[in-house]
Scaffold this active site. Structure first.
Site, PDB file in Angstrom:
ATOM      1  N   CYS A   1      -0.709  -5.193 -18.047  1.00 44.72           N
ATOM      2  CA  CYS A   1      -1.309  -4.231 -17.121  1.00 44.72           C
ATOM      3  C   CYS A   1      -0.695  -4.325 -15.731  1.00 44.72           C
ATOM      4  O   CYS A   1      -1.202  -3.719 -14.788  1.00 44.72           O
ATOM      5  CB  CYS A   1      -2.817  -4.428 -17.035  1.00 44.72           C
ATOM      6  SG  CYS A   1      -3.325  -6.024 -16.354  1.00 44.72           S
TER       7      CYS A   1
ATOM      8  N   ARG B   1     -10.204  -1.876 -11.976  1.00 45.37           N
ATOM      9  CA  ARG B   1     -10.347  -2.851 -10.894  1.00 45.37           C
ATOM     10  C   ARG B   1     -11.726  -2.679 -10.242  1.00 45.37           C
ATOM     11  O   ARG B   1     -11.933  -1.764  -9.456  1.00 45.37           O
ATOM     12  CB  ARG B   1      -9.252  -2.638  -9.846  1.00 45.37           C
ATOM     13  CG  ARG B   1      -7.822  -2.710 -10.379  1.00 45.37           C
ATOM     14  CD  ARG B   1      -6.850  -2.483  -9.232  1.00 45.37           C
ATOM     15  NE  ARG B   1      -5.465  -2.563  -9.629  1.00 45.37           N
ATOM     16  CZ  ARG B   1      -4.694  -1.514  -9.945  1.00 45.37           C
ATOM     17  NH1 ARG B   1      -5.222  -0.284  -9.900  1.00 45.37           N
ATOM     18  NH2 ARG B   1      -3.440  -1.677 -10.277  1.00 45.37           N
TER      19      ARG B   1
ATOM     20  N   GLU C   1      -2.130 -14.501 -15.660  1.00 42.62           N
ATOM     21  CA  GLU C   1      -1.441 -14.285 -14.390  1.00 42.62           C
ATOM     22  C   GLU C   1      -1.144 -15.598 -13.677  1.00 42.62           C
ATOM     23  O   GLU C   1      -0.656 -15.606 -12.549  1.00 42.62           O
ATOM     24  CB  GLU C   1      -2.263 -13.361 -13.483  1.00 42.62           C
ATOM     25  CG  GLU C   1      -3.703 -13.774 -13.322  1.00 42.62           C
ATOM     26  CD  GLU C   1      -4.559 -12.698 -12.665  1.00 42.62           C
ATOM     27  OE1 GLU C   1      -3.998 -11.718 -12.127  1.00 42.62           O
ATOM     28  OE2 GLU C   1      -5.793 -12.838 -12.697  1.00 42.62           O
TER      29      GLU C   1
ATOM     30  N   HIS D   1       0.817  -1.212   0.000  1.00 42.77           N
ATOM     31  CA  HIS D   1       0.000   0.000   0.000  1.00 42.77           C
ATOM     32  C   HIS D   1       0.849   1.259   0.000  1.00 42.77           C
ATOM     33  O   HIS D   1       0.469   2.283  -0.573  1.00 42.77           O
ATOM     34  CB  HIS D   1      -0.951  -0.018   1.199  1.00 42.77           C
ATOM     35  CG  HIS D   1      -2.137  -0.909   0.990  1.00 42.77           C
ATOM     36  ND1 HIS D   1      -2.814  -1.503   2.024  1.00 42.77           N
ATOM     37  CD2 HIS D   1      -2.755  -1.311  -0.141  1.00 42.77           C
ATOM     38  CE1 HIS D   1      -3.810  -2.222   1.526  1.00 42.77           C
ATOM     39  NE2 HIS D   1      -3.788  -2.130   0.231  1.00 42.77           N
TER      40      HIS D   1
ATOM     41  N   ARG E   1       4.229 -11.324  -2.695  1.00 41.31           N
ATOM     42  CA  ARG E   1       4.412 -10.005  -3.280  1.00 41.31           C
ATOM     43  C   ARG E   1       4.872  -8.948  -2.292  1.00 41.31           C
ATOM     44  O   ARG E   1       5.432  -7.926  -2.678  1.00 41.31           O
ATOM     45  CB  ARG E   1       3.103  -9.532  -3.931  1.00 41.31           C
ATOM     46  CG  ARG E   1       2.737 -10.323  -5.156  1.00 41.31           C
ATOM     47  CD  ARG E   1       1.297 -10.082  -5.585  1.00 41.31           C
ATOM     48  NE  ARG E   1       1.008  -8.671  -5.802  1.00 41.31           N
ATOM     49  CZ  ARG E   1      -0.129  -8.237  -6.352  1.00 41.31           C
ATOM     50  NH1 ARG E   1      -1.052  -9.092  -6.701  1.00 41.31           N
ATOM     51  NH2 ARG E   1      -0.330  -6.958  -6.519  1.00 41.31           N
TER      52      ARG E   1
ATOM     53  N   ARG F   1     -11.752  -5.300 -15.604  1.00 41.09           N
ATOM     54  CA  ARG F   1     -11.551  -6.615 -15.008  1.00 41.09           C
ATOM     55  C   ARG F   1     -12.751  -6.908 -14.123  1.00 41.09           C
ATOM     56  O   ARG F   1     -13.007  -6.181 -13.160  1.00 41.09           O
ATOM     57  CB  ARG F   1     -10.266  -6.652 -14.181  1.00 41.09           C
ATOM     58  CG  ARG F   1      -9.997  -8.021 -13.545  1.00 41.09           C
ATOM     59  CD  ARG F   1      -8.698  -8.017 -12.767  1.00 41.09           C
ATOM     60  NE  ARG F   1      -8.766  -7.208 -11.558  1.00 41.09           N
ATOM     61  CZ  ARG F   1      -7.709  -6.869 -10.815  1.00 41.09           C
ATOM     62  NH1 ARG F   1      -6.505  -7.261 -11.166  1.00 41.09           N
ATOM     63  NH2 ARG F   1      -7.856  -6.138  -9.735  1.00 41.09           N
TER      64      ARG F   1
ATOM     65  N   ASN G   1       2.309  -8.791 -11.899  1.00 40.11           N
ATOM     66  CA  ASN G   1       2.483  -8.915 -10.449  1.00 40.11           C
ATOM     67  C   ASN G   1       2.154 -10.320  -9.975  1.00 40.11           C
ATOM     68  O   ASN G   1       2.954 -10.984  -9.303  1.00 40.11           O
ATOM     69  CB  ASN G   1       1.596  -7.908  -9.718  1.00 40.11           C
ATOM     70  CG  ASN G   1       1.946  -6.470 -10.058  1.00 40.11           C
ATOM     71  OD1 ASN G   1       2.978  -6.197 -10.652  1.00 40.11           O
ATOM     72  ND2 ASN G   1       1.073  -5.560  -9.693  1.00 40.11           N
ATOM     73  N   ASP G   2       0.952 -10.797 -10.297  1.00 39.93           N
ATOM     74  CA  ASP G   2       0.568 -12.145  -9.872  1.00 39.93           C
ATOM     75  C   ASP G   2       1.324 -13.213 -10.648  1.00 39.93           C
ATOM     76  O   ASP G   2       1.652 -14.270 -10.101  1.00 39.93           O
ATOM     77  CB  ASP G   2      -0.938 -12.349 -10.038  1.00 39.93           C
ATOM     78  CG  ASP G   2      -1.708 -11.991  -8.771  1.00 39.93           C
ATOM     79  OD1 ASP G   2      -1.128 -12.117  -7.673  1.00 39.93           O
ATOM     80  OD2 ASP G   2      -2.874 -11.593  -8.872  1.00 39.93           O
TER      81      ASP G   2
END
Length: 560
Positions: free
Chosen positions: A485, A288, A414, A186, A448, A324, A437-438
């Site tokens: 993305c 998102r 992903e 975050h 992560r 998404r 990322n995933d």
């Protein structure tokens, strides 16, 4: 030592006096007991939990954007019914409110850390809520930040909670540096949204002496202590020159020889649109939608969803908006659905498309709302499913979208199986979008958020690049587009490599758009192809990065 090294997660350069944030709230005595009035003590604990939750929501409302959604999630932690029951039980057993709250949160912390994945990454958020409640019960100041100074300060900490960063601005803080965290923590997300330079996974950051002059480079991850005035001036001049080049790179994304590369923004809802437009986004590559569903006791109505989707679609008339569909469940539980039961590893559990398959009525409502919004807008709506592993899942999802009246339906890549069998998935889906990322997390078994695993989560990892190429090739064989993305798209050098690999569009945090646009505009497609070939031939992230940059000489002049 006059320098520290971490992972740059928000580009830019900032300097100022260092302020080390101490989040220490004394641990309540293990033997602390109340005076015998359990009912009054339970009420005291309940009031403190609710006051902290309300304060977090108020901070979020003032901050808006992604910060509001993150702080809403923290408020939900304070209001968790299971936590309240646990705390009440401990008080009934004789503990005072402070110790009961401390132990109640401790049980939850062990559970989510053991779960790993996104849920495990929220341990720092949980600790922050706990400390705020304990401080309130003990009559202590809440952990937090100093008042704004004469000049912006560099905030150094072991970790930062969303409530600490949500209300800050570039006028108050020059940069963030933390010992923990990762590119998707975050702290990183909010720093990028604010346009504040940030470095995470930086050992020693919390040990810097208060007041030490600190120079932070959010591009390279370098943190210099007590820099000379000449060094600060040199870095500032370089940053100014870089900014001038970034400002000059306008218009649609394209390489130096005119090869088009649409540059899109990642958003969480209508609040993020202004930033995307300000930085020249040509559309949205990742909307998102889970923020519509989280922290609610009932799902959003179809009408509410239509309004939220139109708020983004209408901002890009004639442009592309990729939505998404709901990516929740397991590590992002929905309060209005029953829990799936014990899952040893929620990151590998009922989430994304799997949740839709279990609760098709949720998907049907969302798809109807999206189709209705698209019919009322000139934007080109595309929808995509998260957490797709097989061709059969892709076929099921695309059929549902077509039945709802949505013309273009794709899937996210992903999961390694999706990349390896991308040719099969491309036979069903209209397009791909790679979530790096995933994909990195699942490919390298690297949480992560764990700072110590930052190297494994480096988007230049050769295994990750191999899977990206596999997905691109699978899409190309069927004439499908394949965008990226994930955060990798916002790295100017890696963006050039991705284009050289055949990626057809790039979507990123809005603040990253100018640097990527400039990087592409300075290099031909041929240069990008050479950089990609060099990176793919390397056997380590550092070698891949260096090999690629050798073919992208203009980046050095911009310190990108």
């Amino acid at each position: 030592m006059n320098a520290l090294t971490g992972v740059g997660v928000s580009p830019g350069v900032g300097s100022g006096p260092g302020y080390v944030l101490s989040r220490e709230v004394p641990v309540p005595d293990a033997d602390a007991r109340h005076d015998g009035d359990a009912e009054a003590e339970r009420a005291r604990a309940a009031r403190a939990l609710e006051r902290v939750a309300a304060d977090l929501e108020e901070r979020g409302a003032r901050a808006g954007g992604q910060a509001q959604e993150i702080l809403k999630a923290q408020a939900l932690m304070a209001r968790d019914p299971g936590l309240a029951v646990g705390v009440a039980g401990l008080i009934d057993a004789g503990m005072n409110a402070s110790r009961a709250v401390y132990e109640g949160f401790g049980g939850y912390r062990e559970m989510i850390v053991g779960a790993g994945g996104y849920l495990g990454e929220r341990a720092a958020d949980l600790d922050d809520v706990r400390d705020r409640v304990v401080a309130l019960l003990e009559g202590l100041p809440a952990p937090g930040l100093p008042a704004p100074g004469v000049r912006p300060y560099v905030l150094l900490a072991r970790d930062l909670a969303p409530a600490d960063t949500a209300a800050l601005s570039r006028e108050v803080v020059a940069a963030f540096v933390t010992e923990q965290g990762g590119p998707t923590s975050h702290t990183a997300i909010l720093a990028r949204a604010m346009g504040v330079p940030a470095v995470v996974a930086c050992p020693g950051a919390a040990s810097v002496a208060a007041g030490t002059e600190v120079l932070v480079d959010g591009f390279s991850g370098l943190v210099r202590l007590d820099p000379s005035p000449e060094e600060v001036e040199t870095v500032a001049r370089a940053a100014a020159a870089r900014q001038a080049v970034l400002a000059a790179a306008t218009g649609p994304g394209a390489t130096a020889d005119g090869h088009p590369v649409p540059l899109l923004a990642n958003v969480g809802g209508p609040r993020d649109v202004e930033g995307a437009l300000r930085h020249g986004a040509e559309g949205v590559g990742l909307y998102r939608t889970e923020f519509l569903f989280l922290n609610r006791t009932a799902p959003p109505s179809e009408e509410e969803q239509v309004a939220a989707y139109l708020g983004v679609l209408d901002a890009f008339p004639g442009g592309r908006v990729v939505v998404r569909t709901l990516d929740a469940g397991a590590d992002k539980p929905l309060a209005f659905l029953p829990p799936p039961g014990k899952e040893p590893n929620p990151a590998l559990g009922q989430r994304g498309l799997r949740l839709f398959q279990r609760y098709p009525e949720i998907m049907e409502t969302q798809l109807r709302a999206l189709a209705r919004a698209a019919a009322r807008s000139s934007a080109k709506l595309q929808v995509m499913a998260p957490m797709v592993a097989t061709r059969q899942e892709a076929a099921w999802y695309v059929a549902a979208c077509k039945e709802a009246g949505i013309a273009s339906a794709g899937v996210m890549i992903e999961i390694p199986s999706a990349a390896l069998r991308s040719g099969d998935l491309a036979a069903e889906a209209d397009f791909f979008s790679i979530g790096t990322n995933d994909l990195a997390q699942y490919t390298l078994a690297a949480d992560r958020e764990v700072g110590g695993l930052g190297m494994l989560h480096d988007p230049w990892q050769p295994a990750l690049l191999d899977l990206v190429l596999a997905a691109v090739n699978g899409a190309a064989e069927r004439g499908r587009s394949c965008g990226v993305c994930g955060e990798a798209a916002g790295d100017p050098a890696l963006a050039c490599v991705l284009v050289g690999m055949g990626v057809t569009s790039l979507s990123m945090a809005p603040t990253a758009l100018p640097a990527v646009r400039a990087a592409l505009s300075l290099h031909t497609r041929e240069r990008c192809v050479l950089a990609a070939q060099a990176a793919l031939a390397a056997s380590s992230p550092s070698d891949a990065r260096a090999a690629a940059r050798a073919h992208l000489p203009e980046l050095a002049g911009l310190a990108l």
